[in-house]
Design a protein around this motif. Sequence first.
Motif, mmCIF file in Angstrom:
data_model
loop_
_atom_site.group_PDB
_atom_site.id
_atom_site.type_symbol
_atom_site.label_atom_id
_atom_site.label_comp_id
_atom_site.label_asym_id
_atom_site.label_seq_id
_atom_site.Cartn_x
_atom_site.Cartn_y
_atom_site.Cartn_z
ATOM 1 N N ARG A 1 0.851 -1.195 0.000
ATOM 2 C CA ARG A 1 0.000 0.000 0.000
ATOM 3 C C ARG A 1 0.884 1.241 0.000
ATOM 4 O O ARG A 1 1.949 1.256 0.608
ATOM 5 C CB ARG A 1 -0.900 0.011 1.234
ATOM 6 C CG ARG A 1 -1.802 -1.181 1.346
ATOM 7 C CD ARG A 1 -2.602 -1.154 2.637
ATOM 8 N NE ARG A 1 -3.269 -2.423 2.878
ATOM 9 C CZ ARG A 1 -4.006 -2.700 3.943
ATOM 10 N NH1 ARG A 1 -4.175 -1.773 4.880
ATOM 11 N NH2 ARG A 1 -4.577 -3.877 4.078
ATOM 12 N N SER B 1 -3.772 13.802 -2.000
ATOM 13 C CA SER B 1 -5.051 13.837 -2.715
ATOM 14 C C SER B 1 -5.894 14.997 -2.230
ATOM 15 O O SER B 1 -5.946 15.281 -1.038
ATOM 16 C CB SER B 1 -5.816 12.526 -2.494
ATOM 17 O OG SER B 1 -7.103 12.592 -3.085
ATOM 18 N N VAL C 1 -3.421 4.071 -1.586
ATOM 19 C CA VAL C 1 -3.716 3.234 -2.744
ATOM 20 C C VAL C 1 -3.463 1.785 -2.363
ATOM 21 O O VAL C 1 -2.333 1.397 -2.065
ATOM 22 C CB VAL C 1 -2.845 3.631 -3.950
ATOM 23 C CG1 VAL C 1 -3.134 2.706 -5.138
ATOM 24 C CG2 VAL C 1 -3.094 5.085 -4.337
ATOM 25 N N ALA D 1 -4.531 -0.796 -4.424
ATOM 26 C CA ALA D 1 -4.235 -1.390 -5.727
ATOM 27 C C ALA D 1 -4.850 -0.460 -6.765
ATOM 28 O O ALA D 1 -5.571 0.486 -6.414
ATOM 29 C CB ALA D 1 -4.817 -2.794 -5.841
ATOM 30 N N GLU D 2 -4.577 -0.710 -8.009
ATOM 31 C CA GLU D 2 -5.159 0.116 -9.071
ATOM 32 C C GLU D 2 -6.679 0.081 -8.955
ATOM 33 O O GLU D 2 -7.309 -0.981 -8.964
ATOM 34 C CB GLU D 2 -4.739 -0.416 -10.445
ATOM 35 C CG GLU D 2 -5.192 0.454 -11.595
ATOM 36 C CD GLU D 2 -4.500 1.820 -11.616
ATOM 37 O OE1 GLU D 2 -5.114 2.788 -12.104
ATOM 38 O OE2 GLU D 2 -3.350 1.901 -11.131
ATOM 39 N N GLY D 3 -7.280 1.272 -8.790
ATOM 40 C CA GLY D 3 -8.730 1.355 -8.702
ATOM 41 C C GLY D 3 -9.307 1.096 -7.333
ATOM 42 O O GLY D 3 -10.536 1.065 -7.168
ATOM 43 N N VAL E 1 -8.859 2.793 -3.667
ATOM 44 C CA VAL E 1 -8.212 3.887 -2.949
ATOM 45 C C VAL E 1 -9.037 4.253 -1.714
ATOM 46 O O VAL E 1 -10.256 4.423 -1.799
ATOM 47 C CB VAL E 1 -8.065 5.132 -3.851
ATOM 48 C CG1 VAL E 1 -7.351 6.251 -3.094
ATOM 49 C CG2 VAL E 1 -7.326 4.787 -5.130
ATOM 50 N N SER F 1 -12.880 2.091 -8.687
ATOM 51 C CA SER F 1 -13.119 2.412 -10.090
ATOM 52 C C SER F 1 -14.336 1.627 -10.566
ATOM 53 O O SER F 1 -14.782 0.665 -9.925
ATOM 54 C CB SER F 1 -11.902 2.022 -10.922
ATOM 55 O OG SER F 1 -11.730 0.611 -10.916
ATOM 56 N N GLU G 1 -14.624 -0.457 -12.965
ATOM 57 C CA GLU G 1 -14.284 -1.862 -13.209
ATOM 58 C C GLU G 1 -14.206 -2.637 -11.907
ATOM 59 O O GLU G 1 -14.726 -3.758 -11.795
ATOM 60 C CB GLU G 1 -12.950 -1.960 -13.952
ATOM 61 C CG GLU G 1 -12.508 -3.387 -14.235
ATOM 62 C CD GLU G 1 -11.171 -3.463 -14.946
ATOM 63 O OE1 GLU G 1 -10.709 -4.597 -15.177
ATOM 64 O OE2 GLU G 1 -10.587 -2.404 -15.254
ATOM 65 N N ARG G 2 -13.546 -2.062 -10.904
ATOM 66 C CA ARG G 2 -13.442 -2.725 -9.609
ATOM 67 C C ARG G 2 -14.827 -2.858 -8.958
ATOM 68 O O ARG G 2 -15.154 -3.872 -8.351
ATOM 69 C CB ARG G 2 -12.522 -1.948 -8.689
ATOM 70 C CG ARG G 2 -11.050 -1.977 -9.087
ATOM 71 C CD ARG G 2 -10.387 -3.264 -8.661
ATOM 72 N NE ARG G 2 -8.928 -3.171 -8.767
ATOM 73 C CZ ARG G 2 -8.097 -4.139 -8.392
ATOM 74 N NH1 ARG G 2 -8.575 -5.263 -7.885
ATOM 75 N NH2 ARG G 2 -6.785 -3.988 -8.521
#
Length: 294
Positions: free
Chosen positions: A100, A105, A119, A121-123, A125, A138, A140-141
């Motif tokens: 992590r 932000s 973060v 992982a990608e997507g 947060v 995100s 997709e997630r």
Amino acid sequence: MSAASPRIRDDEAPGYPGVCFGRSADGYPVALVGETAFAMVPARNGRHYLVTGWRIRRPMAEWTRSDFYGHAGELADEAAFRAHVEENTLHQQQRAAPGRREIHSRAHTPWGTSQGATVYAEGVVAHSTAGHGGFHLSAERNRKVHDMLRANGGWYEEDCHWAAVAQAFPQLFTDFEKACAEETIRDWYPDAWEAIHGRVLKPGQSAKKDERAFFEKHTDDWVVVSAIRCDHQAGFTEVIATAGGKRGPGTEERRFLVPTDEYHVGRFGFVIDVARHRVYGGPSSFMDCQGRDT
């Protein structure tokens, strides 16, 4: 060293993420995990509870009760204290393992402007704000979250709904976090838990399901929604009750007097016994209290 086997050292100061046990200046069992300090301190009636501190820059033998400010619940005995500390050690080790990373932000969240984020992982947060926080996924997630737990927009607040993220992406969370998520879903999203696990929760296994059953059982009973010590009737508590414990505009309310030594609020509320608790129409301590406030 395996993350599944925390390093236990009783005779030297630990380097993160090790753990060191000792005794404080007061004689309490204490421990250090990274920069988090723990102590087992006595409470009333022979009980003990866990307290925490941070970055105590002195040897353990010099620590005192005043170094600790966080309260983390009751402990049965010293074995329970050690078990809790070792669990926390494993949690900290595993938390570091997924990689992590903290980022700056200023993103807009449902809880205000982000003051920083982690973060996972990608997507995936986690945002912190001045007053609250939570996860953002995100699109997709978010599609991978169970449909009974999925939030439109992908925002999951940190008190309860975050557990949906841990359930969907267990590889990103520690054993301790996953256990907390499991308990949270079971307690507060019982229908989703039952759908995920394919079995029915029994009474006592889910706070929300038990609460639902309580109010279904007492839908026609008078359930207390507010209470105050009665200054006009010694030995009594003045209460306001509604049918089924309902609240909101247009809800009928009645006042009752309940003997104070009998008024013990249960897990979800106190049910009036209309055969024993008399309706009260006398001077109200609620009004007296409002008058003092104004």
